[in-house]
Design a protein around this motif. Structure first.
Motif, PDB file in Angstrom:
ATOM      1  N   LEU A  17       0.730  -1.284   0.010  1.00 51.29           N
ATOM      2  CA  LEU A  17       0.005  -0.067  -0.041  1.00 51.29           C
ATOM      3  C   LEU A  17       0.802   1.234   0.009  1.00 51.29           C
ATOM      4  O   LEU A  17       1.929   1.380   1.051  1.00 51.29           O
ATOM      5  CB  LEU A  17      -0.781   0.072   1.372  1.00 51.29           C
ATOM      6  CG  LEU A  17      -2.112  -1.070   1.302  1.00 51.29           C
ATOM      7  CD1 LEU A  17      -2.854  -0.989   2.655  1.00 51.29           C
ATOM      8  CD2 LEU A  17      -3.031  -0.593   0.239  1.00 51.29           C
ATOM      9  N   ILE A  18       0.645   2.229  -0.828  1.00 52.34           N
ATOM     10  CA  ILE A  18       1.328   3.557  -0.988  1.00 52.34           C
ATOM     11  C   ILE A  18       0.230   4.717  -0.874  1.00 52.34           C
ATOM     12  O   ILE A  18      -0.530   4.627  -1.379  1.00 52.34           O
ATOM     13  CB  ILE A  18       1.959   3.654  -2.427  1.00 52.34           C
ATOM     14  CG1 ILE A  18       2.915   2.550  -2.760  1.00 52.34           C
ATOM     15  CG2 ILE A  18       2.726   4.924  -2.637  1.00 52.34           C
ATOM     16  CD1 ILE A  18       4.214   2.293  -1.806  1.00 52.34           C
ATOM     17  N   ARG A  19       0.761   5.707   0.147  1.00 51.01           N
ATOM     18  CA  ARG A  19      -0.070   6.748   0.202  1.00 51.01           C
ATOM     19  C   ARG A  19       0.122   7.826  -0.887  1.00 51.01           C
ATOM     20  O   ARG A  19       1.106   8.181  -1.399  1.00 51.01           O
ATOM     21  CB  ARG A  19       0.540   7.276   1.440  1.00 51.01           C
ATOM     22  CG  ARG A  19      -0.574   8.512   2.103  1.00 51.01           C
ATOM     23  CD  ARG A  19      -0.206   9.252   3.487  1.00 51.01           C
ATOM     24  NE  ARG A  19       1.514   9.632   3.061  1.00 51.01           N
ATOM     25  CZ  ARG A  19       2.153  10.209   4.219  1.00 51.01           C
ATOM     26  NH1 ARG A  19       1.613  10.132   5.454  1.00 51.01           N
ATOM     27  NH2 ARG A  19       3.394  10.731   4.048  1.00 51.01           N
ATOM     28  N   LYS A  20      -1.230   8.205  -1.223  1.00 48.25           N
ATOM     29  CA  LYS A  20      -1.072   9.397  -2.307  1.00 48.25           C
ATOM     30  C   LYS A  20      -0.532  10.713  -1.838  1.00 48.25           C
ATOM     31  O   LYS A  20      -0.656  10.738  -0.634  1.00 48.25           O
ATOM     32  CB  LYS A  20      -2.607   9.427  -2.928  1.00 48.25           C
ATOM     33  CG  LYS A  20      -3.274   8.018  -3.619  1.00 48.25           C
ATOM     34  CD  LYS A  20      -4.462   8.426  -4.050  1.00 48.25           C
ATOM     35  CE  LYS A  20      -4.915   7.149  -4.595  1.00 48.25           C
ATOM     36  NZ  LYS A  20      -6.343   7.395  -5.293  1.00 48.25           N
ATOM     37  N   VAL A  21      -0.203  11.529  -2.715  1.00 46.43           N
ATOM     38  CA  VAL A  21       0.134  12.897  -2.347  1.00 46.43           C
ATOM     39  C   VAL A  21      -0.826  13.496  -1.532  1.00 46.43           C
ATOM     40  O   VAL A  21      -0.413  14.314  -0.510  1.00 46.43           O
ATOM     41  CB  VAL A  21       0.725  13.689  -3.745  1.00 46.43           C
ATOM     42  CG1 VAL A  21       1.247  15.123  -3.113  1.00 46.43           C
ATOM     43  CG2 VAL A  21       1.883  13.019  -4.179  1.00 46.43           C
ATOM     44  N   GLU A  22      -2.164  13.380  -2.159  1.00 47.13           N
ATOM     45  CA  GLU A  22      -2.991  14.106  -1.144  1.00 47.13           C
ATOM     46  C   GLU A  22      -3.390  13.479   0.192  1.00 47.13           C
ATOM     47  O   GLU A  22      -4.268  14.206   0.909  1.00 47.13           O
ATOM     48  CB  GLU A  22      -4.368  14.314  -2.201  1.00 47.13           C
ATOM     49  CG  GLU A  22      -4.746  12.864  -2.437  1.00 47.13           C
ATOM     50  CD  GLU A  22      -4.732  12.312  -4.056  1.00 47.13           C
ATOM     51  OE1 GLU A  22      -4.968  11.465  -4.515  1.00 47.13           O
ATOM     52  OE2 GLU A  22      -3.322  12.877  -4.165  1.00 47.13           O
TER      53      GLU A  22
END
Length: 339
Positions: free
Chosen positions: A185-190
């Motif tokens: 899982l990767i966190r988005k910029v927003e």
């Protein structure tokens, strides 16, 4: 070879997804070693082999589960020397295999070969622990260097995280996306926190972040504890295996090391305090080690077990065999250098 690698990968994936089932199998394997003891010829070698293999299996499965857990918790990066980690794995494996190697050496080469093997094992362990103390982030060397995972705590944590994820509204899930290949899982910029709360620093596990300076008093106490097995073996060579002198030398080293740690308790880390508690408990092993066991403990333990076997019907099934096996276990497991 490719097929074997595929089987290993499938096994690792299965272990990572089913740690509870794996734990039940590991427990069964250990109990088999207890039931084998004393029931067939050469049972001590066979039972120790089964017990050693079960420990190696637990250790291997722990590494799989820990690797999967670290892959999921991608917000934390562990900075650890590859050489130090491999050395810890080697020392842990050696510690699990130590008793079986000693028993096998006695069978193959006799008492002289056994003591040579013991000396080589302890020299390797002492050298490895000194290297870890000097070059890794550890401030105290546990036994074994890589301790077993607390599967129950990890299971509860995993269930709690699953419940929390299910309770989140769909809008909160949109701040992350999953990589197709690794599943990470990767966190988005927003999805980043507000700009006033950002520090733009890499989140690193504090336990492995940097090598902290160990106070000299605690370092000397740890050096003494690491050297204890070699000092004790030298004392046994000088005074004999049943001598009180070699017993008191090892006991005094343990007591002095614990005393130095307790004197400087305010300088100790949490890991050092936990390991010190374990070493204090291990001092009880001196009650069942020769020559104290031969002169004091043996007769009292046999009387207690005999009374239980004669007067408690259900406990007789356990107390009787235990009374017969204790002398063999005492001569095999309760070495002064094993802790």
């Amino acid at each position: 070879m490719d097929q074997l690698k595929g089987l290993v990968k499938s096994y690792e994936a299965w272990v990572a997804k089913n740690p509870d089932v794996v734990g039940d199998f590991e427990t069964t394997a250990k109990w088999v070693s207890y039931f084998v003891a004393g029931r067939i010829s050469n049972s001590n070698v066979l039972s120790e082999l089964v017990y050693t293999l079960s420990n190696i299996l637990v250790f291997y499965n722990d590494r799989i589960i820990d690797k999967a857990r670290c892959a999921n918790e991608n917000s934390v990066i562990r900075l650890q020397s590859g050489l130090c980690y491999r050395l810890k794995v080697t020392l842990t494996t050696l510690e699990y295999c130590e008793v079986f190697i000693e028993i096998s050496a006695r069978r193959l080469f006799g008492q002289t070969g056994k003591w040579l093997v013991i000396a080589l094992i302890q020299i390797c362990k002492a050298a490895g622990r000194l290297f870890l103390l000097k070059h890794s982030t550890l401030d105290i060397i546990t036994s074994p260097p890589i301790t077993a995972l607390n599967r129950r705590a990890l299971s509860k944590q995993r269930k709690a995280q699953g419940s929390a994820a299910e309770s989140l509204p769909q809008s909160e899930h949109s701040i992350t996306f999953q990589l197709k290949r690794s599943g990470r899982l990767i966190r988005k910029v927003e999805g980043a926190p507000p700009i006033q709360y950002r520090d733009f620093k890499l989140h690193v596990d504090n336990a492995d972040a940097a090598k902290t300076q160990i106070p000299r008093e605690l370092l000397n106490a740890e050096y003494l504890y690491i050297a204890k097995p070699l000092i004790h073996l030298a004392a046994m060579g000088l005074f004999g295996q049943r001598s009180w002198k070699q017993y008191m030398i090892a006991f005094s080293i343990d007591l002095y090391s614990v005393h130095v740690y307790r004197q400087h308790r305010h300088l100790m880390s949490k890991q050092q305090k936990l390991e010190l508690s374990r070493r204090c408990i291990n001092l009880m092993y001196f009650l069942v080690r020769s020559p104290f066991y031969d002169n004091y403990s043996k007769s009292r333990i046999e009387r207690i077990l005999g009374f239980v076997a004669d007067h408690v019907p259900i406990a007789k099934v356990v107390a009787g065999p235990l009374k017969d096996y204790i002398p063999q276990w005492q001569s095999t497991y309760f070495y002064l250098w094993s802790t």
